[in-house]
Design a protein around this motif. Structure first.
Motif, mmCIF file in Angstrom:
data_model
loop_
_atom_site.group_PDB
_atom_site.id
_atom_site.type_symbol
_atom_site.label_atom_id
_atom_site.label_comp_id
_atom_site.label_asym_id
_atom_site.label_seq_id
_atom_site.Cartn_x
_atom_site.Cartn_y
_atom_site.Cartn_z
ATOM 1 N N ARG A 104 -5.236 -1.936 13.773
ATOM 2 C CA ARG A 104 -5.594 -1.823 12.353
ATOM 3 C C ARG A 104 -4.657 -2.710 11.546
ATOM 4 O O ARG A 104 -3.576 -2.304 11.153
ATOM 5 C CB ARG A 104 -5.482 -0.374 11.894
ATOM 6 C CG ARG A 104 -6.036 -0.116 10.498
ATOM 7 C CD ARG A 104 -6.184 1.385 10.263
ATOM 8 N NE ARG A 104 -6.653 1.646 8.911
ATOM 9 C CZ ARG A 104 -5.831 1.929 7.892
ATOM 10 N NH1 ARG A 104 -4.525 1.979 8.092
ATOM 11 N NH2 ARG A 104 -6.325 2.172 6.696
ATOM 12 N N SER A 124 -4.874 -3.828 8.581
ATOM 13 C CA SER A 124 -4.649 -3.479 7.191
ATOM 14 C C SER A 124 -3.524 -2.467 7.027
ATOM 15 O O SER A 124 -3.040 -2.247 5.919
ATOM 16 C CB SER A 124 -5.935 -2.921 6.573
ATOM 17 O OG SER A 124 -6.357 -1.752 7.260
ATOM 18 N N SER A 125 -3.097 -1.824 8.139
ATOM 19 C CA SER A 125 -1.998 -0.860 8.037
ATOM 20 C C SER A 125 -0.675 -1.537 7.740
ATOM 21 O O SER A 125 0.256 -0.923 7.221
ATOM 22 C CB SER A 125 -1.886 -0.041 9.327
ATOM 23 O OG SER A 125 -1.539 -0.879 10.425
ATOM 24 N N LEU A 149 -10.242 -10.674 2.695
ATOM 25 C CA LEU A 149 -11.622 -10.345 3.060
ATOM 26 C C LEU A 149 -12.330 -11.481 3.778
ATOM 27 O O LEU A 149 -13.469 -11.310 4.222
ATOM 28 C CB LEU A 149 -12.401 -9.939 1.812
ATOM 29 C CG LEU A 149 -11.840 -8.706 1.081
ATOM 30 C CD1 LEU A 149 -12.618 -8.449 -0.201
ATOM 31 C CD2 LEU A 149 -11.872 -7.488 1.993
ATOM 32 N N ASP A 196 -7.548 1.220 0.785
ATOM 33 C CA ASP A 196 -8.412 1.382 1.954
ATOM 34 C C ASP A 196 -9.868 1.095 1.617
ATOM 35 O O ASP A 196 -10.610 0.571 2.451
ATOM 36 C CB ASP A 196 -8.273 2.799 2.508
ATOM 37 C CG ASP A 196 -6.883 3.074 3.083
ATOM 38 O OD1 ASP A 196 -6.142 2.087 3.314
ATOM 39 O OD2 ASP A 196 -6.543 4.249 3.286
ATOM 40 N N GLU A 197 -10.273 1.421 0.400
ATOM 41 C CA GLU A 197 -11.654 1.147 0.005
ATOM 42 C C GLU A 197 -11.873 -0.342 -0.249
ATOM 43 O O GLU A 197 -12.867 -0.917 0.187
ATOM 44 C CB GLU A 197 -12.000 1.950 -1.250
ATOM 45 C CG GLU A 197 -13.423 1.733 -1.751
ATOM 46 C CD GLU A 197 -13.726 2.527 -3.001
ATOM 47 O OE1 GLU A 197 -14.794 2.280 -3.605
ATOM 48 O OE2 GLU A 197 -12.899 3.383 -3.397
ATOM 49 N N ARG A 209 0.872 -1.192 0.000
ATOM 50 C CA ARG A 209 0.000 0.000 0.000
ATOM 51 C C ARG A 209 0.899 1.229 0.000
ATOM 52 O O ARG A 209 1.728 1.414 0.898
ATOM 53 C CB ARG A 209 -0.886 0.004 1.246
ATOM 54 C CG ARG A 209 -1.730 1.274 1.419
ATOM 55 C CD ARG A 209 -2.355 1.284 2.810
ATOM 56 N NE ARG A 209 -3.170 2.457 3.058
ATOM 57 C CZ ARG A 209 -2.711 3.635 3.507
ATOM 58 N NH1 ARG A 209 -1.403 3.784 3.731
ATOM 59 N NH2 ARG A 209 -3.532 4.639 3.724
ATOM 60 N N PHE A 222 -10.178 -2.905 0.927
ATOM 61 C CA PHE A 222 -9.942 -3.788 2.065
ATOM 62 C C PHE A 222 -10.375 -3.149 3.385
ATOM 63 O O PHE A 222 -9.780 -3.383 4.433
ATOM 64 C CB PHE A 222 -8.457 -4.176 2.104
ATOM 65 C CG PHE A 222 -7.976 -4.816 0.827
ATOM 66 C CD1 PHE A 222 -8.617 -5.925 0.302
ATOM 67 C CD2 PHE A 222 -6.901 -4.283 0.127
ATOM 68 C CE1 PHE A 222 -8.195 -6.511 -0.880
ATOM 69 C CE2 PHE A 222 -6.463 -4.867 -1.057
ATOM 70 C CZ PHE A 222 -7.113 -5.976 -1.569
ATOM 71 N N VAL A 223 -11.431 -2.336 3.320
ATOM 72 C CA VAL A 223 -11.960 -1.720 4.531
ATOM 73 C C VAL A 223 -12.417 -2.773 5.532
ATOM 74 O O VAL A 223 -12.366 -2.557 6.748
ATOM 75 C CB VAL A 223 -13.118 -0.748 4.187
ATOM 76 C CG1 VAL A 223 -14.288 -1.490 3.570
ATOM 77 C CG2 VAL A 223 -13.557 0.029 5.423
ATOM 78 N N ASP A 224 -12.844 -3.917 5.044
ATOM 79 C CA ASP A 224 -13.293 -5.012 5.911
ATOM 80 C C ASP A 224 -12.250 -6.124 6.008
ATOM 81 O O ASP A 224 -12.594 -7.293 6.230
ATOM 82 C CB ASP A 224 -14.612 -5.586 5.395
ATOM 83 C CG ASP A 224 -15.750 -4.589 5.456
ATOM 84 O OD1 ASP A 224 -15.810 -3.827 6.432
ATOM 85 O OD2 ASP A 224 -16.577 -4.563 4.519
ATOM 86 N N ASP A 262 -5.886 5.224 -1.362
ATOM 87 C CA ASP A 262 -7.342 5.351 -1.318
ATOM 88 C C ASP A 262 -8.011 4.079 -1.817
ATOM 89 O O ASP A 262 -9.005 3.617 -1.247
ATOM 90 C CB ASP A 262 -7.795 6.551 -2.152
ATOM 91 C CG ASP A 262 -7.382 7.870 -1.536
ATOM 92 O OD1 ASP A 262 -7.069 7.885 -0.322
ATOM 93 O OD2 ASP A 262 -7.360 8.884 -2.251
#
Length: 500
Positions: A459, A461-462, A374, A437-438, A310, A440-442, A434
Motif C-alpha cells: 500500500r 499510499s500509506s 493519481l 484515503d478518499e 496524512r 488518493f484511493v487510486d 479519511d
C-alpha cells in the motif's frame, strides 16, 4: 546531392533542386549515409552525435524505419546541422526561437570527430553530476558558508525570504509585473563555454539546454512558459511574491550549467586539492552569478516543493510520501528522494486565459497532485479553454477539503538549492486521514518522473511514518534532495503548528 563547392561552409548536404512536393522525411536514410561518408563516421559515432542507438541509425539507413515524427526529424536536423526544410519540416517560427541563443560563430569547417570527443567528455560529466548530486550539493554549499540554511538541510535560506513560523498558504499573495528587465546572466556568456560542448556544426552549442536535447536527453524535457520570481517581501507574517514571465529553458541553462561546471571541478579535484579553497578560479560561471539572491542577475523560476502528510487515526502515527526521481526521466534532481508533489511554477499553457487562471500556488500544486499521485496526464493546456478548477476533479475535491479545513496548506518560505541555485518554494499539506484515503484511493506507485517510496510493499499510499527516528534517518543517511530535506526538517521542527 553532396556539395561540390565551398566545403568550408559546414555539413550542408543538399542542393536547392525544385521538388514537386515538400519532402516528408523519407529520404533521411540516404542523407545519413552521405553525411557519414563525407565526415568519415561509423554508424556508432553518428548515433552518439544524435543521441540514439546505432541500431536505430542502421534501420533508417536501410529504409527499414521511416521517420516522420516532427520531434525526431528536428533532433537529427539540430544535431547534424541539416536544414529542417530538407527533412520535411517547416523552419521554426519566431516564437519558438525566442529562447534560442545567438549562434556562436563557427571556427572553421565542421569537425564531427572532434565534436564527438567533446560530447563524450561532456556526457561523462553529466552522468557524474546525476550520480553524485548530494556530494556536489555539499561541495557547492561550502561556497556560501555565510548564508543560513533552511532547517537541517543544505538549502540556502536568506532570512528575509523565510517565515519565522509556517504561514497558511492563503497568506502568500502574488503580484504580477507586466514589464520586467531581462536578467543579466542567461548562460550564453563566455564564462559558460566549458559547459557547452561543440556541436557537429563546428561551434559550441548556444545553450546548455540545446546540448541536453542532443547529447543526453531525458524523457521529460519541454520548454514551457513559466513564472519568473522578481521580488520577495516577507514581513508581518505574510508574503508578497512578484512575478513576470520566463521560459523553463532560461532557468535550466543557468541552473544546470552551474551544476555541470561544479561537477567538472569536482572531477578535476582529484588532481587539484585546492579546488574548494579557490572556487572562483575553478568556477567562472558561478563567479559571474555573484549574489545568489540577486533576482536581477539570472532568471529564477521557482519550484513548489510539497511534503504531503496524512494524519493518523487513533493510535497511528502521521505519515508522509516520498518520490524516487529517475535520472532517465527528469533533468533535475535525478536519483534522489524528493517530496511529492514537486513541480515548477508555470501556467498549463501559453494561452493568455490559462496564464491568468493558473497564476496561483494552490492550483499549481493541485495539478501536480493529479499528475504525481493519481497518474493523470499532465494538464498541458492544449485546449484554448482554461482549466475549470471549481468543477473538474480532482481539483474540486482538493479545494473542498482545503476550504473545510480537512486539508491544510502551509508555506515555510523560499530557499535556493546550493548546487543549481534553483528557487524552491517550501510547503507542506496536511490531510485528515479519511479525506486523504478518499482522494488518493487510486494512488499510483509509479509515474512519469519516478516511483513512490513507502514502508509498505502493498500500500504505497500509506507512506512513511512521520516519526523522529524516520525523519532523522532520512536527513542523515538517505539521498534526499536538498529541498526535500528542507521541507521534512522544517515540518518536523514546526510539527506542533502544521499538524494542529
Amino acid at each position: 546531392m553532396l556539395p561540390s563547392q565551398q566545403p568550408t561552409q559546414g555539413p550542408w548536404l543538399y542542393s536547392s533542386q525544385q521538388q514537386t512536393a515538400p519532402p516528408d522525411g523519407s529520404q533521411l536514410g540516404e542523407l545519413l549515409r552521405e553525411y557519414r561518408d563525407l565526415h568519415g563516421l561509423t554508424q556508432i559515432q553518428l548515433a552518439a552525435l544524435v543521441g540514439v542507438d546505432q541500431s536505430y541509425v542502421s534501420m533508417i539507413e536501410r529504409n527499414k524505419r521511416q521517420v516522420r515524427d516532427v520531434g525526431e526529424l528536428r533532433r537529427f536536423a539540430e544535431a547534424l546541422g541539416l536544414p529542417e526544410d530538407e527533412l520535411g519540416l517547416a523552419p521554426l517560427g519566431f516564437a519558438a526561437r525566442l529562447t534560442e541563443a545567438p549562434a556562436t560563430p563557427a571556427t572553421g569547417p565542421a569537425k564531427p570527430q572532434e565534436a564527438l570527443g567533446e560530447q563524450q567528455r561532456w556526457r561523462h560529466v553529466r552522468r557524474a553530476l546525476n550520480s553524485h548530486r548530494l556530494e556536489l550539493s555539499r561541495a557547492a554549499a561550502a561556497f556560501y558558508a555565510d548564508i543560513p540554511r533552511a532547517g537541517q538541510s543544505l538549502v540556502l535560506a536568506k532570512p528575509e525570504w523565510m517565515a519565522p513560523t509556517p504561514v497558511d498558504l492563503s497568506d502568500v499573495s502574488l503580484t504580477w509585473i507586466n514589464q520586467d528587465t531581462p536578467p543579466l546572466v542567461t548562460g550564453v556568456e563566455p564564462e559558460s563555454r566549458a559547459v557547452r560542448p561543440m556541436s557537429a556544426q563546428g561551434r559550441p552549442f548556444g545553450r546548455y539546454s540545446q546540448a541536453i536535447r542532443i547529447v543526453d536527453p531525458p524523457r521529460l524535457f519541454d520548454n514551457r512558459l513559466s513564472y519568473r520570481l522578481l521580488e520577495v517581501d516577507w514581513s508581518g507574517g505574510v508574503a508578497d511574491l512578484a512575478f513576470g514571465y520566463t521560459m523553463y529553458f532560461d532557468m535550466f541553462d543557468v541552473c544546470e550549467g552551474l551544476a555541470h561546471e561544479t561537477a567538472q571541478g569536482w572531477i578535476d579535484a582529484a588532481s587539484d586539492p585546492n579546488w574548494l579553497d579557490a572556487p572562483a578560479a575553478a568556477l567562472p560561471f558561478r563567479k559571474l552569478i555573484g549574489d545568489p539572491f540577486d533576482l536581477s542577475r539570472r532568471p529564477l523560476l521557482p519550484s513548489i516543493d510539497t511534503l504531503t502528510i496524512r494524519l493518523g487515526r487513533a493510535g497511528e502515527d502521521p505519515s508522509f510520501v516520498l518520490h524516487h526521481r529517475s535520472s532517465a526521466s527528469v533533468a533535475i534532481a535525478g536519483d534522489t528522494y524528493h517530496v511529492m508533489p514537486a513541480g515548477v511554477f508555470q501556467p498549463s499553457s501559453p494561452f493568455p486565459a490559462h496564464q491568468s487562471n493558473d497564476f496561483n500556488l494552490w492550483r499549481n500544486m493541485m495539478r501536480e497532485y493529479a499528475e504525481e499521485f493519481l497518474g493523470l496526464p499532465e494538464a498541458d493546456g492544449n485546449s484554448s479553454e482554461p482549466i475549470d478548477y471549481q468543477h473538474t476533479e480532482p481539483y474540486r475535491a482538493l479545494s473542498r477539503a482545503r476550504r473545510s479545513g480537512q486539508a491544510r496548506a502551509w508555506c515555510f518560505g523560499i530557499g535556493l538549492d546550493p548546487l543549481t541555485l534553483a528557487g524552491e518554494i517550501l510547503t507542506t499539506v496536511v490531510f485528515d486521514p479519511d479525506v486523504f484515503d478518499e482522494l488518493f484511493v487510486d494512488m499510483v506507485n509509479q509515474n512519469m518522473e519516478g516511483t513512490v517510496v513507502s514502508t509498505s510493499p502493498d500500500r504505497f499510499s500509506s507512506g512513511i511514518p512521520f516519526t523522529e527516528d524516520n525523519v532523522r534517518r532520512l536527513l542523515d543517511h538517505e539521498p534526499l534532495a536538498p529541498a526535500a530535506a528542507a521541507c521534512l526538517s522544517l515540518a518536523w521542527e514546526h510539527r506542533g503548528t502544521v499538524l494542529g
